[in-house]
Design a protein around this motif. Structure first.
Motif: not given
Length: 193
Positions: A171, A174, A167-168
């Motif tokens: 992120r 993005q 997830r990091e």
């Protein structure tokens, strides 16, 4: 609520439709959100609904941080966990397999020197788990070097993990896209709306 409903659906299908292919489920959530507690609650429920002896045979758990591929020292071998799930006339439904900390198997873990030509322990584990998740019949060797057959068509697998590093990375990717300039920044700003 969504996680409880999803797990309940898998368990209901597992016991009420034993002739159908089993289902897999991935629960992803931040640390402390209740994934492992949900797993423990399912085990307690089965112990109350059935005898403890049968519940322990139907409900298998593995902590992915302790799993190692066959041939590697230390930890728990996936073969040892799946040996309990091998076909048994006593258990017509097959087993429910919960794999906690599943995200740890998606990160590189090297044997010997980090990087540089060594085999990734997790690549070997992923190969065995993908075979399991594909619901195939396959043969494994236990610690005693005796082979046994696992009928994964009779397994429902529920994987739990935080996937914090993944997830990091997403992120950061993005965030990097938003900082772009030129033509790509116009496209990104249009899709963000």
């Amino acid at each position: 609520d969504n996680a409880v409903n999803a797990v309940a659906s898998v368990i209901y299908s597992h016991f009420h439709f034993p002739a159908r292919y089993k289902r897999n489920l991935l629960l992803m959530g931040s640390t402390g959100c209740g994934k492992s507690e949900l797993m423990r609650a399912c085990h307690r429920f089965l112990e109350h609904a059935l005898t403890k002896r049968i519940a322990d045979k139907l409900f298998l758990t593995a902590d992915a941080t302790q799993l190692n591929a066959s041939g590697w020292r230390g930890g728990v071998k996936l073969a040892d966990v799946l040996k309990n799930a091998s076909t048994s006339e006593e258990m017509p439904y097959g087993a429910l397999l919960f794999i906690d900390e599943f995200d740890k198997l998606c990160e590189e873990r090297w044997a010997g020197n980090s990087g540089g030509g060594s085999w990734s322990v997790n690549n070997l584990m992923q190969e065995q788990l993908l075979t399991t998740l594909d619901h195939q019949r396959f043969t494994l060797a236990g610690d005693d070097n005796r082979s046994f057959t696992v009928d994964a068509q009779r397994l429902s697998v529920i994987c739990l993990g935080a996937f914090t590093s993944i997830r990091e990375k997403k992120r950061m990717a993005q965030l990097h896209k938003r900082r772009s300039i030129g033509f790509s920044s116009a496209v990104d700003s249009a899709t963000d709306d």
